[in-house]
Design a protein around this motif. Structure first.
Motif, PDB file in Angstrom:
ATOM      1  N   GLY A 294     -61.759  76.367 -15.204  1.00 31.20           N
ATOM      2  CA  GLY A 294     -60.994  77.397 -14.526  1.00 31.20           C
ATOM      3  C   GLY A 294     -60.434  76.973 -13.195  1.00 31.20           C
ATOM      4  N   ALA A 295     -60.657  75.721 -12.801  1.00 30.16           N
ATOM      5  CA  ALA A 295     -60.253  75.295 -11.464  1.00 30.16           C
ATOM      6  C   ALA A 295     -58.759  75.045 -11.371  1.00 30.16           C
ATOM      7  CB  ALA A 295     -61.012  74.031 -11.074  1.00 30.16           C
ATOM      8  N   TYR A 296     -58.209  74.418 -12.375  1.00 30.12           N
ATOM      9  CA  TYR A 296     -56.827  73.962 -12.278  1.00 30.12           C
ATOM     10  C   TYR A 296     -55.864  75.134 -12.066  1.00 30.12           C
ATOM     11  CZ  TYR A 296     -52.600  71.385 -13.344  1.00 30.12           C
ATOM     12  OH  TYR A 296     -51.353  70.813 -13.269  1.00 30.12           O
ATOM     13  N   ASP A 297     -55.899  76.115 -12.965  1.00 32.72           N
ATOM     14  CA  ASP A 297     -54.968  77.234 -12.863  1.00 32.72           C
ATOM     15  C   ASP A 297     -55.198  78.037 -11.590  1.00 32.72           C
ATOM     16  OD1 ASP A 297     -53.724  76.569 -15.206  1.00 32.72           O
ATOM     17  OD2 ASP A 297     -54.929  77.905 -16.449  1.00 32.72           O
ATOM     18  N   ASP A 298     -56.459  78.303 -11.265  1.00 31.08           N
ATOM     19  CA  ASP A 298     -56.752  79.118 -10.078  1.00 31.08           C
ATOM     20  C   ASP A 298     -56.290  78.424  -8.804  1.00 31.08           C
ATOM     21  OD1 ASP A 298     -57.833  81.034 -11.648  1.00 31.08           O
ATOM     22  OD2 ASP A 298     -59.927  80.534 -11.237  1.00 31.08           O
ATOM     23  N   ALA A 299     -56.519  77.117  -8.717  1.00 32.22           N
ATOM     24  CA  ALA A 299     -56.136  76.406  -7.504  1.00 32.22           C
ATOM     25  C   ALA A 299     -54.630  76.382  -7.333  1.00 32.22           C
ATOM     26  CB  ALA A 299     -56.677  74.980  -7.532  1.00 32.22           C
ATOM     27  N   LEU A 300     -53.895  76.199  -8.438  1.00 32.49           N
ATOM     28  CA  LEU A 300     -52.446  76.103  -8.332  1.00 32.49           C
ATOM     29  C   LEU A 300     -51.795  77.457  -8.029  1.00 32.49           C
ATOM     30  CD1 LEU A 300     -51.450  73.499 -11.052  1.00 32.49           C
ATOM     31  CD2 LEU A 300     -51.836  73.179  -8.630  1.00 32.49           C
ATOM     32  N   LYS A 301     -52.557  78.541  -8.174  1.00 31.43           N
ATOM     33  CA  LYS A 301     -52.035  79.845  -7.757  1.00 31.43           C
ATOM     34  C   LYS A 301     -52.085  79.990  -6.236  1.00 31.43           C
ATOM     35  CE  LYS A 301     -53.445  82.166 -12.029  1.00 31.43           C
ATOM     36  NZ  LYS A 301     -54.419  83.107 -12.642  1.00 31.43           N
ATOM     37  N   GLU A 302     -52.678  78.978  -5.587  1.00 32.43           N
ATOM     38  CA  GLU A 302     -52.776  78.940  -4.125  1.00 32.43           C
ATOM     39  C   GLU A 302     -53.503  80.167  -3.574  1.00 32.43           C
ATOM     40  OE1 GLU A 302     -49.222  77.924  -2.109  1.00 32.43           O
ATOM     41  OE2 GLU A 302     -48.575  76.469  -3.599  1.00 32.43           O
ATOM     42  N   GLN A 303     -54.578  80.553  -4.238  1.00 35.32           N
ATOM     43  CA  GLN A 303     -55.365  81.671  -3.738  1.00 35.32           C
ATOM     44  C   GLN A 303     -56.818  81.515  -4.177  1.00 35.32           C
ATOM     45  OE1 GLN A 303     -53.520  85.080  -5.521  1.00 35.32           O
ATOM     46  NE2 GLN A 303     -54.372  84.706  -7.553  1.00 35.32           N
ATOM     47  N   GLY A 304     -57.725  81.979  -3.325  1.00 35.04           N
ATOM     48  CA  GLY A 304     -59.129  82.068  -3.678  1.00 35.04           C
ATOM     49  C   GLY A 304     -59.868  80.750  -3.685  1.00 35.04           C
ATOM     50  N   GLU A 305     -61.132  80.844  -4.073  1.00 30.90           N
ATOM     51  CA  GLU A 305     -61.983  79.657  -4.182  1.00 30.90           C
ATOM     52  C   GLU A 305     -63.049  79.947  -5.222  1.00 30.90           C
ATOM     53  OE1 GLU A 305     -65.165  80.538  -0.609  1.00 30.90           O
ATOM     54  OE2 GLU A 305     -63.426  79.274  -0.183  1.00 30.90           O
ATOM     55  N   GLY A 306     -63.706  78.898  -5.660  1.00 30.02           N
ATOM     56  CA  GLY A 306     -64.761  79.087  -6.651  1.00 30.02           C
ATOM     57  C   GLY A 306     -65.478  77.784  -6.921  1.00 30.02           C
ATOM     58  N   SER A 307     -66.515  77.861  -7.728  1.00 34.86           N
ATOM     59  CA  SER A 307     -67.283  76.667  -8.076  1.00 34.86           C
ATOM     60  C   SER A 307     -67.960  76.871  -9.420  1.00 34.86           C
ATOM     61  CB  SER A 307     -68.336  76.355  -7.005  1.00 34.86           C
ATOM     62  OG  SER A 307     -69.276  77.408  -6.918  1.00 34.86           O
ATOM     63  N   SER A 308     -68.273  75.769 -10.070  1.00 37.99           N
ATOM     64  CA  SER A 308     -68.968  75.796 -11.352  1.00 37.99           C
ATOM     65  C   SER A 308     -69.906  74.606 -11.403  1.00 37.99           C
ATOM     66  CB  SER A 308     -67.984  75.705 -12.523  1.00 37.99           C
ATOM     67  OG  SER A 308     -67.106  76.798 -12.548  1.00 37.99           O
ATOM     68  N   ILE A 309     -70.968  74.742 -12.166  1.00 40.02           N
ATOM     69  CA  ILE A 309     -71.855  73.612 -12.446  1.00 40.02           C
ATOM     70  C   ILE A 309     -71.960  73.495 -13.956  1.00 40.02           C
ATOM     71  CG2 ILE A 309     -74.176  72.646 -12.245  1.00 40.02           C
ATOM     72  CD1 ILE A 309     -74.467  74.072  -9.604  1.00 40.02           C
ATOM     73  N   ILE A 310     -71.504  72.381 -14.499  1.00 35.44           N
ATOM     74  CA  ILE A 310     -71.533  72.130 -15.932  1.00 35.44           C
ATOM     75  C   ILE A 310     -72.235  70.802 -16.158  1.00 35.44           C
ATOM     76  CG2 ILE A 310     -70.152  71.787 -18.013  1.00 35.44           C
ATOM     77  CD1 ILE A 310     -67.950  73.433 -16.708  1.00 35.44           C
ATOM     78  N   ASP A 311     -73.320  70.831 -16.940  1.00 35.84           N
ATOM     79  CA  ASP A 311     -74.086  69.599 -17.216  1.00 35.84           C
ATOM     80  C   ASP A 311     -74.470  68.885 -15.924  1.00 35.84           C
ATOM     81  OD1 ASP A 311     -73.909  70.053 -19.921  1.00 35.84           O
ATOM     82  OD2 ASP A 311     -72.090  68.854 -20.161  1.00 35.84           O
TER      83      ASP A 311
END
Length: 332
Positions: A294-311
């Protein structure tokens, strides 16, 4: 590219690194086996007093009985065959035996590399579990395509040569115990990944996607440090190394621009880091790498922040005020 900096870390208690026990099922040698690995096993058994014979490289009934006796004395399942784990145990006990025999008042000689590192454990025409394991690890590292069939043919030999080239070794196409140990270190999560090996595989992985990358290895302070490489205008590679030159964490910082050049730079660096640390079975292709978290699309919208841990891999992103940032951290 030269490293931008190598900054010593504050003195701290080292974090214990767990090394997984090698699989008991991978067979290095058994009755009817022949070759250098058998000769080495016999040499150790003779040194430990379990074999009263010559080390002729032929795994006959005498060698099998000696192995069974050793297994019985040390509480190991009695099979008469030598697994990867038993191979390591024999080496360790034989080396300890040598050290106790050599205790004198004379100065200790300069250490030399273990003969074990040069023992060929698989080569063209070899077959069996050890070959299957080697092929599996080469596939994970991106050097071999296809399936691990346990048959050491031309494709496997060529893949081994490419792996040796990446590490700056002679391209023999054969797997020694030392080379196999390198494979283990690069494909086991939670194990120690050597800094120089990481750089070699990272450089090779970048070449495979068309990037002529040659990161150089700087001096590392005795207490360890953080080495930063500016790969290009979009991407930075940050490696935390301890005093023994083992990699502790790898971080990719990227600033995508929404266009091919910047996006591919970050994606390629992330994929190369994942392969070089053994964090993934094989490189993830294209934008799916970031899209799946979910990082790519959200970041390119130039808004918000977030994080994920996978494996156990941490991803984070932030966007605002015209600045987009993506970050991936692999902890070894």
């Amino acid at each position: 590219d030269e490293p931008v900096s190598a900054t010593p870390e504050p003195t701290a208690e080292p974090t214990p690194v767990s090394t997984p026990t090698p699989s008991q099922e991978i067979i290095v040698a058994q009755e009817s086996s022949r070759g250098d690995a058998v000769t080495q096993i016999q040499t150790w058994l003779i040194a430990l007093g379990y074999l009263n014979d010559v080390a002729d490289g032929i795994y006959g009934s005498n060698t099998a009985e000696a192995v069974k006796t050793f297994q019985s004395d040390n509480g190991i399942d009695i099979t008469g065959s030598v697994s990867e784990a038993l191979f390591a145990t024999l080496r360790e006990m034989a080396e300890q035996n040598d050290e106790s025999d050599d205790q004198t008042d004379e100065p200790a000689p300069t250490p030399t590399p273990s003969v074990n590192d040069n023992v060929v454990i698989a080569q063209t025409s070899s077959r069996g579990d050890i070959v299957t394991d080697i092929q599996t690890r080469l596939i994970r590292l991106g050097y071999l395509e296809g399936v691990a069939d346990g048959i050491y043919g031309q494709q496997t030999s060529q893949a081994v040569s490419r792996f040796q080239r990446a590490l700056g070794l002679n391209e023999t196409g054969r797997v020694t115990q030392g080379l196999y140990n390198q494979m283990l270190s690069l494909t086991r999560r939670g194990s120690i990944v050597g800094f120089d090996s990481f750089l070699a595989v990272f450089n090779e992985a970048q070449k495979n996607v068309g990037v002529n990358m040659q990161l150089q290895s700087p001096e590392i302070p005795a207490a360890g440090g953080t080495v930063t490489y500016r790969l290009d205008q979009y991407t930075t590679l940050i490696i935390v190394v301890d005093g023994s030159r083992a990699v502790k964490t790898v971080t990719i910082n990227g600033t995508p621009d929404g266009f091919a050049e910047g996006d591919l730079s970050i994606l390629n660096a992330c994929q190369s880091a994942l392969v070089s640390t053994g964090a993934v079975a094989q490189p993830i292709e294209g934008r799916r790498f970031l899209e799946q978290i979910g990082a790519y699309d959200d970041a390119l919208k130039e808004q918000g922040e977030g994080s994920s841990i996978i494996d156990d891999i941490e991803y984070s992103w932030s966007a605002g005020e015209g600045q987009i940032s993506l970050r991936m951290t692999v902890e070894i």
